[in-house]
Design an enzyme around this catalytic site. Sequence first.
Site, PDB file in Angstrom:
ATOM      1  N   SER A 106       0.863  -1.195   0.000  1.00 40.62           N
ATOM      2  CA  SER A 106       0.000   0.000   0.000  1.00 40.62           C
ATOM      3  C   SER A 106       0.890   1.233   0.000  1.00 40.62           C
ATOM      4  O   SER A 106       2.018   1.187   0.491  1.00 40.62           O
ATOM      5  CB  SER A 106      -0.874   0.032   1.249  1.00 40.62           C
ATOM      6  OG  SER A 106      -0.101   0.449   2.369  1.00 40.62           O
ATOM      7  N   ASP A 107       0.382   2.348  -0.551  1.00 42.22           N
ATOM      8  CA  ASP A 107       1.098   3.596  -0.308  1.00 42.22           C
ATOM      9  C   ASP A 107       0.952   3.895   1.185  1.00 42.22           C
ATOM     10  O   ASP A 107       0.082   3.339   1.867  1.00 42.22           O
ATOM     11  CB  ASP A 107       0.561   4.745  -1.175  1.00 42.22           C
ATOM     12  CG  ASP A 107       1.599   5.862  -1.315  1.00 42.22           C
ATOM     13  OD1 ASP A 107       2.531   5.923  -0.477  1.00 42.22           O
ATOM     14  OD2 ASP A 107       1.485   6.688  -2.233  1.00 42.22           O
ATOM     15  N   TRP A 108       1.798   4.765   1.677  1.00 41.97           N
ATOM     16  CA  TRP A 108       1.896   4.984   3.137  1.00 41.97           C
ATOM     17  C   TRP A 108       0.587   5.567   3.684  1.00 41.97           C
ATOM     18  O   TRP A 108       0.227   6.694   3.369  1.00 41.97           O
ATOM     19  CB  TRP A 108       3.096   5.855   3.433  1.00 41.97           C
ATOM     20  CG  TRP A 108       4.355   5.072   3.692  1.00 41.97           C
ATOM     21  CD1 TRP A 108       5.177   5.227   4.779  1.00 41.97           C
ATOM     22  CD2 TRP A 108       4.941   4.011   2.923  1.00 41.97           C
ATOM     23  NE1 TRP A 108       6.219   4.311   4.713  1.00 41.97           N
ATOM     24  CE2 TRP A 108       6.095   3.568   3.600  1.00 41.97           C
ATOM     25  CE3 TRP A 108       4.579   3.366   1.739  1.00 41.97           C
ATOM     26  CZ2 TRP A 108       6.894   2.521   3.133  1.00 41.97           C
ATOM     27  CZ3 TRP A 108       5.372   2.326   1.269  1.00 41.97           C
ATOM     28  CH2 TRP A 108       6.514   1.919   1.965  1.00 41.97           C
TER      29      TRP A 108
END
Length: 720
Positions: free
Chosen positions: A260-262
């Site tokens: 996932s992106d942060w």
Amino acid sequence: MKIKLFSSLTIVIFMLALNPVHAQTQSSQALEAKISGIIKKLTLEEKISMLHANSIFGTAGVPRLGVPGLMTDDGPLGVREDLKEGWGSANLTTDSATFFPNGSALAATWNPGLAYRYGHDMGEEARWRKKWIMLVPAFNIARTPLCGRTYEYYSEDPFLNSRLAVQAVNGIQSQGIAACVKHFAANNQEVERGRVSVELDERTLREIYLPAFKATVTEANAWTIMSAYNKIRGVFCSESPYLLNTILKGEWKFKGIVISDWGGTHSTVNAANNGMDLEMGSGGNYSKYFFAQPLLDSVKAGKVSMAVIDEKIHRILWVMYHTVMAANPPAGKINTPEHVKTAYDIAAESIVLLKNEQHLLPLNTGNLKSIAVIGDNATEMFHLGGFGAGVKARYEVTALAGLQNRLGNAVAISYAQGYSGVYKPQRRDTGNKYNKPDSALIAQAVALAKKSDMAIVFIGGNREWESEGRDRKDLTLPFGEQQLVDAVTSANAKTIVVVVAGAPYDLGKIKKNNSTVVWSWYNGSENGNALADVLLGKVNPSGRLPFTFPNELKDSPAHALNAYPGTDLKVEYKEGILVGYRWFDTRKIEPMYCFGYGLSYTNYKYAALHTGKTSYTKAENITATIKVTNTGKYAGKETVQLYISKPNSAVERADKELKAFKKVSIAAGQTASVTLSIPVKDLAYFDNKTNKWVFEPGKYTLLAGASSRDIKGTASVVVK
Ligand code: BGC
């Protein structure tokens, strides 16, 4: 009959050695056995602990089974310094790295070989720093010139993006470091990126926004991919079964980890079942992450099956066996002369000569006694700043230092700041107050320009002005730079303007009034040296613009159609496939500088374009050859760009689309015969009605040129 002398066992071993595919299968079988052995021994709790962050860039390992944690790092400018929880610097003295030029600079080289070296060298540095997954490369399409991350990304063209991204991934992964291609998909603006839904038709998704991702998975076997923050058609990319399960893991057979992106995960059950594998985030209570206790609870409640969890663990272990757990890994290295050379070569090939009417360039040092170097960007460093990508460079040569290095005492160089590029973004900030000229700084600059033989004015953006997390409001040059350029140009007619930036700006007035304009980038550790070498003619500029510069923002497709940044958290990609030059060329709108544009100190003359045959079948590659002669005095590198056009298509097509390119070195007076090849299958369009790629037989026009608008030769072929 000698073979009879061997035992049958020897023959089998001999055959295996000759057959790498079999050897590969053997080793992948052994790998599978190791992975499933570990999966059998892991408890559910241990498995869950491997599926989410336990620090800002890391995940937990399972020491009892010899499974290490995974360390990731940004990218894309180099291997980022170590951070404390909360994004502050860990203030180490051992984590400096090579600063590589930004993404659009790399794209401006049009040189996939340099993308490979960039990846290779960054991979070596990542290994030295024990960062097993590099969050690199980033190549979302430049849909609007305003996107704050345009400088990190490559270009407006899916084909140019693919060729560079594939080689960047190959380079990184050659060092046993996983590339993480990002951001999947259609993360083309920063405004509301965490909430906005991108509404686009399937053809646009398949032809514009997915090809480079597909290429990195199917051609370069990227080991990890990062889901984007935004939604597509109402569904977060981090939990989109269509993007992650159907396309990525199904159609493209992606074997690695979806990261996932942060902070970009929004659910537990949906995300887990729909293809997300590893939840990363920016601190907070890691045990409360969607993929921590809530995932454990969901498995126990039967909402996420053990098979789904095991598949994720399989993917993570598979990547670990290629990286942190690889047998005989290559040794890491940091800040080597080779890395410096790569940073230099990219910078040198990225610089774009926009205008050279007075032939002030290359600098004639023979009768040059003094240069006034003016502007904040001559002394600014670009390795850190803004939000997001950054690298603690071991050193960075500024433009001023580069000129001083190269000219020594031969020419007197004096400096005036001219403007102050200090920018502190605030909420609801219009940006306008940062456009005010500083009359005192301008007066000093003018005085210096008057008493110097020549002035070089460095303007543009900087790492605060262009940043992740926000888009620019417009294309205006900030900090009163236009007024500075105007004042210096009237004080000294021999004024060279060097724009340092990562995205298009409004250069209308400069293009009209100034004779000499150079475009440079956030150009890495060797920035100033490479730039000085271009200005001095030691390097003949060969950069070509990776995106269109519009005359006005409203000429750009997303803005012309009022389709940015969206309303009610929806942004409709109304321009469809007509992104970048596809729009300008099809709608016949004159850009300020077109895609692929860039001058040289020499001239190239193109002969006629010839195709290998006049007719091709679907399985073949079209070949096209054009002879290019360097008619000037300087050796140079020319990028031959091959576009294709389909007259009388059954569907709307862009006026032309880039399908091949090649950068070649040509000595003065020499001719290069440049052959390019296009697989006929690449001519297909994606049909919205049948949801399939459709190959349209008939006549196609090939257009070879020095830019998208400087077509030197055309030829037609028929495909059956
Ligand atoms: C960015 C990613 C980056 C991550 C970790 C996010 O805000 O979108 O590109 O890799 O942070 O720094």
